[in-house]
Design a protein around this motif. Sequence first.
Motif, mmCIF file in Angstrom:
data_model
loop_
_atom_site.group_PDB
_atom_site.id
_atom_site.type_symbol
_atom_site.label_atom_id
_atom_site.label_comp_id
_atom_site.label_asym_id
_atom_site.label_seq_id
_atom_site.Cartn_x
_atom_site.Cartn_y
_atom_site.Cartn_z
ATOM 1 N N UNK A 195 0.812 -1.208 0.000
ATOM 2 C CA UNK A 195 0.000 0.000 0.000
ATOM 3 C C UNK A 195 0.848 1.261 0.000
ATOM 4 N N UNK A 196 1.913 1.266 0.787
ATOM 5 C CA UNK A 196 2.788 2.441 0.837
ATOM 6 C C UNK A 196 3.577 2.598 -0.468
ATOM 7 N N UNK A 197 3.968 1.468 -1.074
ATOM 8 C CA UNK A 197 4.669 1.530 -2.361
ATOM 9 C C UNK A 197 3.758 2.150 -3.414
ATOM 10 N N UNK A 198 2.482 1.813 -3.365
ATOM 11 C CA UNK A 198 1.511 2.357 -4.317
ATOM 12 C C UNK A 198 1.435 3.885 -4.196
ATOM 13 N N UNK A 199 1.634 4.397 -2.984
ATOM 14 C CA UNK A 199 1.573 5.840 -2.758
ATOM 15 C C UNK A 199 2.903 6.526 -3.044
#
Length: 303
Positions: free
Chosen positions: A32-36
């Motif tokens: 999820x953080x990589x997506x952001x």
Amino acid sequence: MDWLDRTAKLRQWSRNGTRAPHKPLLFLYALGRFRQDADGELQYSAVEEDLKRLLTEYGPPNRTTPAYPFHHLASDGVWEVRTDRGPGSPGSGVRELRAAGAAGRLAPELRAALLREPSLLGRMARVLLDLHFPPSLHGELCEAVGLEPELELEFGPAGAERLSAVRRQRDRRMRELVLTAYEYQCAFCGYDGRIGAVPVGLEAAHVRWWAFGGPDDVDNGLCLCSLHHKLFDKGVLGIGDGHRVLVSQHFVGRSPAAREHVIALAGRSLIGPQPGARPVAAAHLDWHARQVFHGSPRPATAA
């Protein structure tokens, strides 16, 4: 590198069906953080509280720490940790990770693969969800870690074949068998809504989660309304001795609706299956009580 296969085969501590979703939760959070922010790092001291909340909400009832997966996920080849002194984790202790300024992120090869093939992220997340959590929790868990609630699963024939060794196939007949056994009414509250001849808002719940070896059998199922299915999988509701409904003291609801539809269930007899149908097996009830139900049960409410 077969990232789907590697995702499906995370090494986890396991004994007698004990849940240990620490690595999957950290992995989902990292996706999820990589997506952001594809270039960002996760400083342990900055994300510790987020990870604690995830473990409290979606982990087993026993107390645990996010330091364990932060250190150990690197052994699966999908994660790396560095400190102020350079590459490598200082250990699995909270104090060591904080003091060393430990930061983690997805492994370089995985980051490159995700940038080349953006749809891979959704497929990896779907594998983690399917293998470690019941479907009733997938949407809210995605939102909790910053992923799209409706992830596209694009395995295709080749991808499905690669995962066949680690993903069991669900028995699509279970829903109908369970709903029929319970005569199309919620085993907790008796709700039996229909639109014409079609039941609406009724679901077949696994007592022992399918992701943890729970079979697609009637004696591992309950017919539950959508609300009570979600609360059952969240550990708010359980089943105790004498097939009495348990309501966790962790649940708080002050409205008349919360009192009527949840708190008032405490101590109520489970609505069992029709004669001739198998009730829930004791072993599955025991697993749910140990691995899912949170806290102590509320006392039975007055009739």
